[in-house]
Structures are given as structure tokens and as C-alpha cells.
Design a protein around this motif. Structure first.
Motif, PDB file in Angstrom:
ATOM      1  N   ALA A 110       0.627  -1.012  -0.011  1.00 11.93           N
ATOM      2  CA  ALA A 110      -0.375  -0.006  -0.048  1.00 11.93           C
ATOM      3  C   ALA A 110       0.775   1.632   0.031  1.00 11.93           C
ATOM      4  O   ALA A 110       0.399   2.148  -0.370  1.00 11.93           O
ATOM      5  CB  ALA A 110      -0.778   0.018   1.050  1.00 11.93           C
ATOM      6  N   ASP A 111       1.379   1.444   0.757  1.00 11.49           N
ATOM      7  CA  ASP A 111       2.515   2.317   0.971  1.00 11.49           C
ATOM      8  C   ASP A 111       3.676   2.821  -0.623  1.00 11.49           C
ATOM      9  O   ASP A 111       5.140   3.189  -0.401  1.00 11.49           O
ATOM     10  CB  ASP A 111       3.585   2.354   2.002  1.00 11.49           C
ATOM     11  CG  ASP A 111       4.348   1.221   2.341  1.00 11.49           C
ATOM     12  OD1 ASP A 111       4.243   0.035   2.123  1.00 11.49           O
ATOM     13  OD2 ASP A 111       5.291   0.872   3.001  1.00 11.49           O
ATOM     14  N   ARG A 113       4.354   3.910  -3.814  1.00 17.08           N
ATOM     15  CA  ARG A 113       4.357   5.072  -4.222  1.00 17.08           C
ATOM     16  C   ARG A 113       5.482   5.812  -2.561  1.00 17.08           C
ATOM     17  O   ARG A 113       6.031   6.111  -3.316  1.00 17.08           O
ATOM     18  CB  ARG A 113       3.100   6.047  -4.157  1.00 17.08           C
ATOM     19  CG  ARG A 113       2.125   5.567  -5.005  1.00 17.08           C
ATOM     20  CD  ARG A 113       1.147   6.505  -4.958  1.00 17.08           C
ATOM     21  NE  ARG A 113       0.179   6.284  -6.505  1.00 17.08           N
ATOM     22  CZ  ARG A 113      -0.708   5.024  -6.097  1.00 17.08           C
ATOM     23  NH1 ARG A 113      -1.109   4.829  -4.663  1.00 17.08           N
ATOM     24  NH2 ARG A 113      -1.478   4.537  -6.804  1.00 17.08           N
ATOM     25  N   TYR A 114       4.782   6.008  -1.548  1.00 18.06           N
ATOM     26  CA  TYR A 114       6.071   6.253  -0.509  1.00 18.06           C
ATOM     27  C   TYR A 114       7.344   5.950  -0.710  1.00 18.06           C
ATOM     28  O   TYR A 114       8.408   6.539  -0.748  1.00 18.06           O
ATOM     29  CB  TYR A 114       5.316   6.203   1.154  1.00 18.06           C
ATOM     30  CG  TYR A 114       6.311   6.841   1.740  1.00 18.06           C
ATOM     31  CD1 TYR A 114       6.423   7.840   2.075  1.00 18.06           C
ATOM     32  CD2 TYR A 114       7.430   5.712   2.447  1.00 18.06           C
ATOM     33  CE1 TYR A 114       7.494   9.067   3.013  1.00 18.06           C
ATOM     34  CE2 TYR A 114       7.675   6.150   3.658  1.00 18.06           C
ATOM     35  CZ  TYR A 114       8.121   7.345   4.088  1.00 18.06           C
ATOM     36  OH  TYR A 114       8.415   7.643   5.238  1.00 18.06           O
ATOM     37  N   ARG A 115       7.427   4.801  -1.302  1.00 17.49           N
ATOM     38  CA  ARG A 115       8.792   4.230  -0.437  1.00 17.49           C
ATOM     39  C   ARG A 115       9.768   4.459  -2.494  1.00 17.49           C
ATOM     40  O   ARG A 115      10.604   4.492  -2.384  1.00 17.49           O
ATOM     41  CB  ARG A 115       8.319   2.403  -1.235  1.00 17.49           C
ATOM     42  CG  ARG A 115       8.097   1.511   0.503  1.00 17.49           C
ATOM     43  CD  ARG A 115       8.466  -0.002   0.144  1.00 17.49           C
ATOM     44  NE  ARG A 115       8.001  -0.695   0.879  1.00 17.49           N
ATOM     45  CZ  ARG A 115       7.319  -1.988   0.951  1.00 17.49           C
ATOM     46  NH1 ARG A 115       8.430  -2.356   0.111  1.00 17.49           N
ATOM     47  NH2 ARG A 115       6.523  -2.398   1.817  1.00 17.49           N
ATOM     48  N   ARG A 118      10.870   7.411  -1.504  1.00 11.81           N
ATOM     49  CA  ARG A 118      11.917   7.345  -1.246  1.00 11.81           C
ATOM     50  C   ARG A 118      13.481   7.602  -1.980  1.00 11.81           C
ATOM     51  O   ARG A 118      14.602   7.806  -1.960  1.00 11.81           O
ATOM     52  CB  ARG A 118      12.115   6.913   0.755  1.00 11.81           C
ATOM     53  CG  ARG A 118      12.587   6.683   1.160  1.00 11.81           C
ATOM     54  CD  ARG A 118      12.211   5.750   2.541  1.00 11.81           C
ATOM     55  NE  ARG A 118      12.275   4.849   2.419  1.00 11.81           N
ATOM     56  CZ  ARG A 118      11.271   4.179   2.820  1.00 11.81           C
ATOM     57  NH1 ARG A 118      11.050   4.526   4.423  1.00 11.81           N
ATOM     58  NH2 ARG A 118      11.115   2.609   2.792  1.00 11.81           N
ATOM     59  N   ASP A 186      -3.133  10.084  -6.179  1.00  8.65           N
ATOM     60  CA  ASP A 186      -3.116  10.416  -4.971  1.00  8.65           C
ATOM     61  C   ASP A 186      -2.198  12.095  -4.894  1.00  8.65           C
ATOM     62  O   ASP A 186      -2.416  13.126  -3.740  1.00  8.65           O
ATOM     63  CB  ASP A 186      -2.667   9.264  -3.122  1.00  8.65           C
ATOM     64  CG  ASP A 186      -1.282  10.124  -3.322  1.00  8.65           C
ATOM     65  OD1 ASP A 186      -0.673  10.129  -4.645  1.00  8.65           O
ATOM     66  OD2 ASP A 186      -0.338   9.169  -2.472  1.00  8.65           O
ATOM     67  N   ALA A 190       1.685  10.517  -1.394  1.00  9.96           N
ATOM     68  CA  ALA A 190       2.434  10.048  -0.855  1.00  9.96           C
ATOM     69  C   ALA A 190       3.948   9.976  -1.148  1.00  9.96           C
ATOM     70  O   ALA A 190       4.818  10.043  -0.878  1.00  9.96           O
ATOM     71  CB  ALA A 190       1.953   8.412  -0.375  1.00  9.96           C
ATOM     72  N   GLY A 194       7.950  10.808   0.650  1.00  5.20           N
ATOM     73  CA  GLY A 194       8.885  10.029   0.818  1.00  5.20           C
ATOM     74  C   GLY A 194      10.232  10.532  -0.046  1.00  5.20           C
ATOM     75  O   GLY A 194      10.897  10.368   0.803  1.00  5.20           O
TER      76      GLY A 194
END
Length: 211
Positions: A110-111, A113-115, A118, A186, A190, A194
Motif C-alpha cells: 500500500a505504501d 508510492r511512498y517507497r 524515498r 493521490d 505519498a 517519501g
């Protein structure tokens, strides 16, 4: 660079599976031992490929990324195959799924895009400028790490990238419509979060990540 005779090339590619090809011939082969063979042709007589062939660049860049702790294919050997006017790099592929495959299937963590934000920030902080940065060249490994494939078109500098190069690299990441639609689903919130964490500065993310 190893000079490979035509008979040795034919023996190497026996029972190979074609992974990628175009009108000019095969580009990537999956060999019978599990390694891959990526073939390069010289597009112009006068080009940087004359003294630094793309097959060598691929191998050198893969080793450079590994030295930085970034997952990438593992080069085995580089060849010159005069009989077909190609250079080639043989490598062990990076296991996992590309982010494009995960985005298309609607799977992945689920994360993700955040990963990704980063990870891209980490590349930029390490001085990695990847001109072919897109979701098809970023892999999520079985261990949950992100890595790069198809790394011939890449430069590693000794300093973090300047803002303008980071912005230009973001345009590469967003230039394919399907990739852009997934990444901005989003509003890039996200991904931006990151990137800010990876860069260690929210101001850099605000200046680099498009809204």
C-alpha cells in the motif's frame, strides 16, 4: 570485452527465449542457464559508443550501483560479436516485478508510492542520474527492496544532484501517461512525503516534486 565468435554466440544462445526484440533483431535473450544477454548496436559511426560501448556502460553502471548499495543486475561478461555487428552484456537479472507490472495489476504494498519517492530521493542524494527512469525500469525485489534495471543510460556523480537535474529526472519519471496516472493518483502526496524523507529536507521535495 571478450571477442565472441559466431559459433560460440550460436552455442550460447541455443534454446534461449526472446525477451525483447525490434525490427532490427533480438535485443534481450534469456539464456538456458538463467542469465540474460542484452545486445547493443551502434546507432551512429561517430558517437561516444565508439570508445565506451553501451555494453560496457551497462556493466560499469551495474557495478557502480552495487557499490552504492542499490539493487541492480549482476554483470557476468561483456562481449563483442562482430559477425552480427553487436556488443553484448551477459548478466544475472534482478529478481522481482517492475513497478509498472504492479501498477497495472493493482498489486504491491500500500505504501509503494511512498517507497518510490524515498528511493528516487536516495538516488539523487547519491548522485545517480538515470535518464531511463520510469516504472518499467524500477523493480520491487522479493526482499521488498527497490532496484534498477536496464542501466546503460545512467551516470553516477560524486555529489547529490542539483535541483535542475532532479526536476529533469522527474519529467523522465512522469513522461509515460500510464506511469503518471498511477503516481499522481493521490496528487503525489505519498511520493512527495517519501522524497522529502529520502532527501532529508521537505524544501527539496517542494522544489522538485511536481504538484
Amino acid at each position: 570485452m571478450i571477442r565472441l565468435s559466431h559459433s560460440d554466440y550460436l552455442a550460447m544462445r541455443a534454446h534461449a527465449r526472446v525477451i525483447e526484440a525490434d525490427l532490427l533483431g533480438n535485443k534481450v535473450l534469456a539464456l538456458s542457464d538463467g542469465s540474460f544477454l542484452k545486445l547493443f548496436r551502434r546507432k551512429r559511426l561517430l558517437s561516444s559508443a565508439a570508445w565506451h560501448p553501451y555494453a560496457n556502460r551497462f556493466a560499469d553502471n551495474a557495478r557502480g550501483l552495487a557499490a552504492l548499495g542499490i539493487c541492480s543486475p549482476e554483470p557476468v561478461a561483456v562481449y563483442r560479436i562482430r559477425s552480427i555487428a553487436r556488443d553484448a552484456v551477459r548478466y544475472r537479472p534482478l529478481a522481482g516485478s517492475t513497478l509498472r507490472q504492479l501498477a497495472t495489476a493493482g498489486t504491491g504494498p500500500a505504501d509503494l508510492r511512498y517507497r518510490l519517492g524515498r528511493f528516487v530521493a536516495r538516488l539523487h542524494q547519491l548522485g545517480v542520474y538515470f535518464r531511463s527512469l520510469h516504472l518499467g525500469n524500477i523493480v520491487l525485489t522479493p526482499a521488498g527492496e527497490l532496484g534498477l534495471i536496464d542501466v546503460a543510460d545512467l551516470r553516477i556523480t560524486r555529489r547529490p544532484l542539483h535541483y535542475h537535474r532532479r526536476r529533469r529526472n522527474m519529467k523522465h519519471l512522469l513522461r509515460i501517461e500510464a506511469d503518471r496516472a498511477w503516481l499522481t493518483a493521490d496528487g503525489t502526496a505519498a511520493f512527495r512525503a517519501g522524497y522529502a524523507e529520502g532527501a532529508g529536507d521537505t524544501r527539496i521535495a517542494d522544489a522538485v516534486v511536481p504538484t
